[in-house]
Design a protein around this motif. Structure first.
Motif, PDB file in Angstrom:
ATOM      1  N   PRO A   1       0.811  -1.234   0.000  1.00  0.00           N
ATOM      2  CA  PRO A   1       0.000   0.000   0.000  1.00  0.00           C
ATOM      3  C   PRO A   1       0.834   1.269   0.000  1.00  0.00           C
ATOM      4  O   PRO A   1       0.457   2.262  -0.624  1.00  0.00           O
ATOM      5  N   ASP A   2       1.951   1.284   0.728  1.00  0.00           N
ATOM      6  CA  ASP A   2       2.782   2.484   0.758  1.00  0.00           C
ATOM      7  C   ASP A   2       3.307   2.828  -0.633  1.00  0.00           C
ATOM      8  O   ASP A   2       3.351   4.003  -1.032  1.00  0.00           O
ATOM      9  N   ALA A   3       3.720   1.822  -1.381  1.00  0.00           N
ATOM     10  CA  ALA A   3       4.218   2.074  -2.727  1.00  0.00           C
ATOM     11  C   ALA A   3       3.112   2.582  -3.643  1.00  0.00           C
ATOM     12  O   ALA A   3       3.329   3.474  -4.473  1.00  0.00           O
ATOM     13  N   ILE A   4       1.883   2.048  -3.482  1.00  0.00           N
ATOM     14  CA  ILE A   4       0.772   2.512  -4.304  1.00  0.00           C
ATOM     15  C   ILE A   4       0.433   3.961  -3.981  1.00  0.00           C
ATOM     16  O   ILE A   4       0.185   4.794  -4.872  1.00  0.00           O
ATOM     17  N   ALA A   5       0.393   4.342  -2.678  1.00  0.00           N
ATOM     18  CA  ALA A   5       0.103   5.717  -2.295  1.00  0.00           C
ATOM     19  C   ALA A   5       1.168   6.680  -2.808  1.00  0.00           C
ATOM     20  O   ALA A   5       0.871   7.782  -3.280  1.00  0.00           O
ATOM     21  N   GLY A   6       2.442   6.263  -2.747  1.00  0.00           N
ATOM     22  CA  GLY A   6       3.502   7.124  -3.264  1.00  0.00           C
ATOM     23  C   GLY A   6       3.400   7.331  -4.759  1.00  0.00           C
ATOM     24  O   GLY A   6       3.620   8.438  -5.268  1.00  0.00           O
ATOM     25  N   ALA A   7       3.046   6.276  -5.507  1.00  0.00           N
ATOM     26  CA  ALA A   7       2.884   6.418  -6.947  1.00  0.00           C
ATOM     27  C   ALA A   7       1.713   7.341  -7.286  1.00  0.00           C
ATOM     28  O   ALA A   7       1.784   8.163  -8.211  1.00  0.00           O
ATOM     29  N   ALA A   8       0.594   7.262  -6.506  1.00  0.00           N
ATOM     30  CA  ALA A   8      -0.544   8.138  -6.755  1.00  0.00           C
ATOM     31  C   ALA A   8      -0.199   9.602  -6.479  1.00  0.00           C
ATOM     32  O   ALA A   8      -0.591  10.510  -7.234  1.00  0.00           O
ATOM     33  N   ALA A   9       0.528   9.868  -5.393  1.00  0.00           N
ATOM     34  CA  ALA A   9       0.928  11.243  -5.093  1.00  0.00           C
ATOM     35  C   ALA A   9       1.843  11.803  -6.175  1.00  0.00           C
ATOM     36  O   ALA A   9       1.721  12.967  -6.575  1.00  0.00           O
ATOM     37  N   ALA A  10       2.761  10.983  -6.684  1.00  0.00           N
ATOM     38  CA  ALA A  10       3.653  11.448  -7.738  1.00  0.00           C
ATOM     39  C   ALA A  10       2.877  11.750  -9.015  1.00  0.00           C
ATOM     40  O   ALA A  10       3.154  12.733  -9.721  1.00  0.00           O
ATOM     41  N   GLU A  11       1.862  10.945  -9.317  1.00  0.00           N
ATOM     42  CA  GLU A  11       1.058  11.190 -10.508  1.00  0.00           C
ATOM     43  C   GLU A  11       0.240  12.476 -10.373  1.00  0.00           C
ATOM     44  O   GLU A  11       0.106  13.252 -11.335  1.00  0.00           O
ATOM     45  N   GLU A  12      -0.321  12.752  -9.189  1.00  0.00           N
ATOM     46  CA  GLU A  12      -1.072  13.980  -8.965  1.00  0.00           C
ATOM     47  C   GLU A  12      -0.179  15.206  -9.086  1.00  0.00           C
ATOM     48  O   GLU A  12      -0.563  16.228  -9.678  1.00  0.00           O
ATOM     49  N   ALA A  13       1.020  15.147  -8.553  1.00  0.00           N
ATOM     50  CA  ALA A  13       1.958  16.265  -8.674  1.00  0.00           C
ATOM     51  C   ALA A  13       2.326  16.525 -10.131  1.00  0.00           C
ATOM     52  O   ALA A  13       2.436  17.675 -10.567  1.00  0.00           O
ATOM     53  N   LEU A  14       2.494  15.488 -10.906  1.00  0.00           N
ATOM     54  CA  LEU A  14       2.802  15.662 -12.315  1.00  0.00           C
ATOM     55  C   LEU A  14       1.637  16.302 -13.063  1.00  0.00           C
ATOM     56  O   LEU A  14       1.822  17.156 -13.944  1.00  0.00           O
ATOM     57  N   ARG A  15       0.401  15.941 -12.693  1.00  0.00           N
ATOM     58  CA  ARG A  15      -0.777  16.545 -13.349  1.00  0.00           C
ATOM     59  C   ARG A  15      -0.873  18.029 -13.045  1.00  0.00           C
ATOM     60  O   ARG A  15      -1.141  18.851 -13.942  1.00  0.00           O
ATOM     61  N   LEU A  16      -0.652  18.426 -11.789  1.00  0.00           N
ATOM     62  CA  LEU A  16      -0.707  19.833 -11.420  1.00  0.00           C
ATOM     63  C   LEU A  16       0.386  20.625 -12.134  1.00  0.00           C
ATOM     64  O   LEU A  16       0.179  21.767 -12.553  1.00  0.00           O
ATOM     65  N   LYS A  17       1.528  20.044 -12.283  1.00  0.00           N
ATOM     66  CA  LYS A  17       2.614  20.728 -12.973  1.00  0.00           C
ATOM     67  C   LYS A  17       2.272  20.970 -14.436  1.00  0.00           C
ATOM     68  O   LYS A  17       2.517  22.053 -14.987  1.00  0.00           O
ATOM     69  N   ARG A  18       1.675  19.984 -15.081  1.00  0.00           N
ATOM     70  CA  ARG A  18       1.276  20.160 -16.473  1.00  0.00           C
ATOM     71  C   ARG A  18       0.193  21.218 -16.622  1.00  0.00           C
ATOM     72  O   ARG A  18       0.204  22.002 -17.580  1.00  0.00           O
ATOM     73  N   GLU A  19      -0.780  21.298 -15.698  1.00  0.00           N
ATOM     74  CA  GLU A  19      -1.818  22.320 -15.766  1.00  0.00           C
ATOM     75  C   GLU A  19      -1.225  23.710 -15.602  1.00  0.00           C
ATOM     76  O   GLU A  19      -1.641  24.666 -16.287  1.00  0.00           O
ATOM     77  N   ALA A  20      -0.267  23.882 -14.685  1.00  0.00           N
ATOM     78  CA  ALA A  20       0.369  25.175 -14.497  1.00  0.00           C
ATOM     79  C   ALA A  20       1.139  25.604 -15.747  1.00  0.00           C
ATOM     80  O   ALA A  20       1.100  26.769 -16.152  1.00  0.00           O
ATOM     81  N   GLU A  21       1.812  24.678 -16.386  1.00  0.00           N
ATOM     82  CA  GLU A  21       2.529  25.015 -17.615  1.00  0.00           C
ATOM     83  C   GLU A  21       1.567  25.411 -18.726  1.00  0.00           C
ATOM     84  O   GLU A  21       1.847  26.335 -19.508  1.00  0.00           O
ATOM     85  N   GLU A  22       0.422  24.766 -18.831  1.00  0.00           N
ATOM     86  CA  GLU A  22      -0.555  25.098 -19.860  1.00  0.00           C
ATOM     87  C   GLU A  22      -1.143  26.484 -19.631  1.00  0.00           C
ATOM     88  O   GLU A  22      -1.322  27.286 -20.581  1.00  0.00           O
ATOM     89  N   ALA A  23      -1.457  26.833 -18.374  1.00  0.00           N
ATOM     90  CA  ALA A  23      -1.982  28.169 -18.069  1.00  0.00           C
ATOM     91  C   ALA A  23      -0.959  29.255 -18.389  1.00  0.00           C
ATOM     92  O   ALA A  23      -1.300  30.329 -18.907  1.00  0.00           O
TER      93      ALA A  23
END
Length: 818
Positions: free
Chosen positions: A716-738
């Motif tokens: 579970p810890d590895a799954i939670a870490g992968a989900a957090a990393a994916e969310e951070a990458l999504r926010l970064k892409r949205e900021a670059e698009e704006a």
């Protein structure tokens, strides 16, 4: 190369005549002389055969050492009778020539003197550059040759080998030193011929003025390079008769350093074999220690050097107490003299193991210190080796001269371990496990013994698997009395294993299993030699080294044949044992998750790899860890008695490797291991059609690494870490698009110019609309120089000009005006 052994002529570098009956060692063979004699005597009236063939110039040395062919018997051109038999004088001369040819070339001879006839070439077995244009070579006869190198260009003039284009490379012999080393014993070559060892090791010191040579006679000599003059045969001044003139030319000469009686340095070293009653080693390689930075600044020359021998040993000459004191000469690495097939670990001492190669010598090693503890001749060519499972008590009846001792302190003991060695051509030798004292030699086996196994007490027995297609069993405590011969296999028996006592109250009752080259796994009653037909799947085994069987059926890869896996060994950890004191079977520990008889097994295969599997290994494509190191087939593998090390034998590379284990022993903690996260996958059409399956994301972690990793679920810890990393990458892409959209809007506002006022909003709006249209229409026709202009200037430049209003014509008639 065809070399002339006289020191006055330049060497002839022409290719040797194909089909020349000469042996290639600088002498004419007796067979060639007899053939020449019979051929000439059968052709009377002509010494060279048919007309038109020029006769070669007679060699003075050949004429001196042999009887002229014309004296072999009277012959007439008109006579039809067969040629007469050579006279007794001719036969004695031919016998003397044959005896001279049997003598090694260069021994006791100097220059062109003696009975040596040089009509052919001699092999060069070593070479080294001592200068840019000077090469020193070694010959099987023990002679040294100094060659001058000539580099020439297209025009035939001498040129520089580095800065100019070399089109012709020639060498000429400037000096030949006969008797620099003795030729040594003969060496068997791969093509079935033999030759002398000669000089096969040469190297230059760091000073560039001295060199070392190592020969097959066990000597190492130091030579000094000096400039000097040599006498060579020059071109004749006239075409008439007479000897050609002798010219003096400058060349690099070798001079041997040291006195005649010097044996321990500093210039000459005589090396003796470390084994008793064996000839000195023949050197195959030599190298000097290079200078370090301090020695280069002080211009000091290190005198230490190392040598490699034909016995696979590495010697070192070291000056530990200075150059003025005698050096320390010793063996740094001991090696096997033939292909290595067997290695055995001590049953109670984890630091001791033994090995035997296909030679008449057995080696006892210290694994902790990585040194050779003891070696001794065994009296047969070894093929397999094994220690006794339990100490064998001494007996004046069966082993009268045996005195067992302790390995560490040498004190006497009442019992000791035996070491059994199986021969390549049959027979079994029994030695003391500490001193390697020979005790018994068994002669019941007449072919190669591939495996040997001792069983534990109270009735110790020895089983031997051989190419006799049977298994021989011996009673150890009764002086290795032959108990039985188990017959029934269809091919050579390769591996053996003993079971634990079948009944604890009858500890002598054991089962013997054996496998053969036909992949048969059979069971035997060892005392009677009868085959056991009952299923033995629930039997507990004292060891497992068979490559076939239910617990090891997962070690075979897809596409492998029955000979790929050469050896198997199971770790002692996790397995049940028999206690001789309590007469009970001690159950295994439960460290492997409560699984009964769970542990590890290691294999050695034809690809030089060592693999570690879980035990039992019962399913296809079982996971394993792979280790490399051998340059040839890995022929044998064994765990140490405490499972702390793994010993492997390398076959043709003649090397023993030891691996240190981690997490295999019972007293070790399991190593921490974090499995990788499970890759994401979706269910859908895998080819865009009707075939559906799991589709994995490209570049996902763990994709394509095997089914055991793909099917492993991440924590579970590895799954939670992968989900957090994916969310951070999504926010970064949205900021670059704006940010990108904001920049585009700013550039558009900059192109429209200043904001218009409300008074003329409509007119300016129409003008702005036309400006934007003109900007979009003329952007393709923009000049390159307009790139650096502001957008406002470009818009003003590209805005279309307003056409002036045309005056309406005056109407002619008032009706038109209205």
């Amino acid at each position: 190369m065809g070399l002339r052994n006289d020191g006055l002529r330049v060497a002839d570098c022409s290719q040797r005549n194909p089909g020349d009956p000469n042996t290639g060692e600088g002498k004419i063979s007796a067979a060639a002389a007899l053939a020449a004699a019979s051929k000439t005597s059968s052709r009377p009236g002509s010494a060279a055969g048919a007309a038109g063939v020029s006769s070669p110039k007679p060699n003075p040395a050949l004429s001196k050492s042999m009887t002229p062919l014309s004296k072999l018997g009277p012959a007439s051109a008109n006579s039809s009778r067969p040629p007469s038999r050579p006279s007794s004088a001719a036969r004695r001369s031919l016998a003397a020539a044959a005896a001279a040819a049997a003598k090694p070339p260069g021994v006791g001879e100097s220059g062109s003197k003696g009975a040596q006839v040089t009509v052919g070439g001699e092999n060069i077995v070593s070479a080294v550059y001592v200068r840019r244009d000077v090469i020193v070579t070694g010959f099987p006869s023990g002679a040294l040759g100094v060659w001058t190198v000539s580099h020439r260009g297209d025009d035939g003039a001498r040129c520089h080998p580095v800065h100019d284009a070399v089109t012709r490379w020639t060498v000429s012999m400037a000096q030949r030193i006969v008797g620099a080393h003795e030729p040594g014993p003969r060496v068997n070559l791969n093509d079935g011929t033999t030759t002398y060892g000669g000089i096969r090791a040469m190297t230059m010191r760091a000073d560039g003025a001295t060199m070392l040579t190592g020969g097959a006679d066990g000597w190492v000599h130091t030579w000094e390079l000096a400039d000097g003059t040599i006498a060579v045969v020059g071109r004749p001044k006239t075409d008439g008769p007479g000897k050609p003139p002798v010219e003096r030319r400058r060349a690099v000469l070798l001079r041997k350093l040291g006195s005649s009686g010097e044996t321990a340095g500093p210039n000459s070293f005589k090396i003796s074999s470390p084994y008793q009653n064996e000839p000195p080693p023949a050197f195959r390689a030599i190298d000097c220690r290079p200078q370090d930075s301090s020695q280069r600044r002080a211009r000091e020359v290190p005198y230490e050097f190392v040598m490699g021998t034909n016995k696979c040993d590495v010697w070192e000459v070291e000056y530990k107490r200075g150059i003025d004191r005698p050096p320390t000469i010793g063996v740094q690495v001991y090696g096997h003299t033939a292909d290595l097939y067997a290695v055995a670990s001590h049953p109670t001492d984890p630091d001791v193991f033994a090995s035997c190669a296909e030679a008449d010598r057995v080696f006892l090693w210290n694994a902790n210190e990585r040194t050779l503890a003891r070696t001794a001749p065994v009296g047969l060519v070894g093929r397999s080796i094994c220690f006794s499972a339990t100490p064998v008590p001494k007996s004046q009846t069966y082993f009268p001269d045996w005195r067992p001792v302790n390995r560490k302190d040498g004190t006497a003991r009442d019992a000791g371990h035996h070491l059994a060695v199986g021969g390549k051509f049959g027979k079994i030798a029994i030695l003391d496990g500490v001193t390697l004292q020979p005790l018994v030699k068994l002669k019941d086996v007449g072919s190669a013994v591939d495996d040997l196994k001792y069983c534990g007490g109270p009735r110790a027995m020895l089983a031997a698997a051989s190419h006799d297609i049977c298994v021989d069993v011996y009673d150890v405590h009764r002086g290795y009395t032959h108990l039985s011969r188990c017959r029934g296999h269809m091919a050579a028996v390769t591996h053996l294993d003993w079971s634990l006592p079948v009944f604890p109250h009858l500890p002598a009752e054991r089962i013997l299993q054996a496998t053969c080259a036909a992949c048969e796994l059979l069971y035997w009653e060892p005392v009677s030699g009868e085959q056991v037909l009952e299923n033995q799947r629930d039997a507990r085994w004292e060891s497992w080294t068979c490559a076939q069987g239910f617990p090891v059926m997962g070690i075979w890869e897809d596409g492998s044949d029955r000979t790929d896996v050469n050896a198997v060994d199971r770790a002692k950890s996790g397995q049940a044992t028999f206690d001789e004191k309590t007469k009970e079977i001690v159950q295994a520990d439960e460290r492997a998750g409560g699984l009964d008889r769970a542990g590890y097994v290691v294999t050695a295969d034809d690809f030089g790899k060592v693999k570690l599997f879980n035990y039992p290994c019962v399913f296809n494509d079982a996971p394993y860890r792979e280790y490399k190191g051998h340059a040839s087939h890995a022929m044998c593998v064994r765990f140490a008695c405490d499972d702390g090390r793994v010993f492997t034998a390398g076959g043709r590379d003649r090397a023993v490797l030891q691996f240190v284990t981690r997490g295999v022993r019972c007293d070790e903690a399991r190593p921490a291991y974090a499995p990788p996260p499970e890759p994401k996958r979706t269910w859908g059409p895998i080819d865009g059609g009707k075939a559906y399956g799991w589709i994995e994301e490209k570049g996902a972690s763990g994709a394509g690494l095997g089914g055991e990793r793909r099917n492993r679920r991440a924590p579970p810890d590895a799954i939670a870490g992968a989900a957090a990393a994916e969310e951070a990458l999504r926010l970064k892409r949205e900021a670059e698009e704006a940010k990108r959209l904001k920049e585009e809007k700013r550039l558009a506002d900059l192109a429209l110019g200043p904001k218009p006022s409300n008074a003329n909003y409509g007119q300016t709006s129409a003008g702005a609309t036309g400006t934007v249209a003109g900007l979009s229409a003329g952007i393709a026709e923009r000049d390159v120089a307009d790139v650096d202009k502001p957008l406002t200037a470009m818009a003003a430049q590209q805005q279309p000009k307003q056409q002036p209003k045309q005056q309406q014509p005056k109407p002619r008639y008032p009706e038109q005006a209205r």
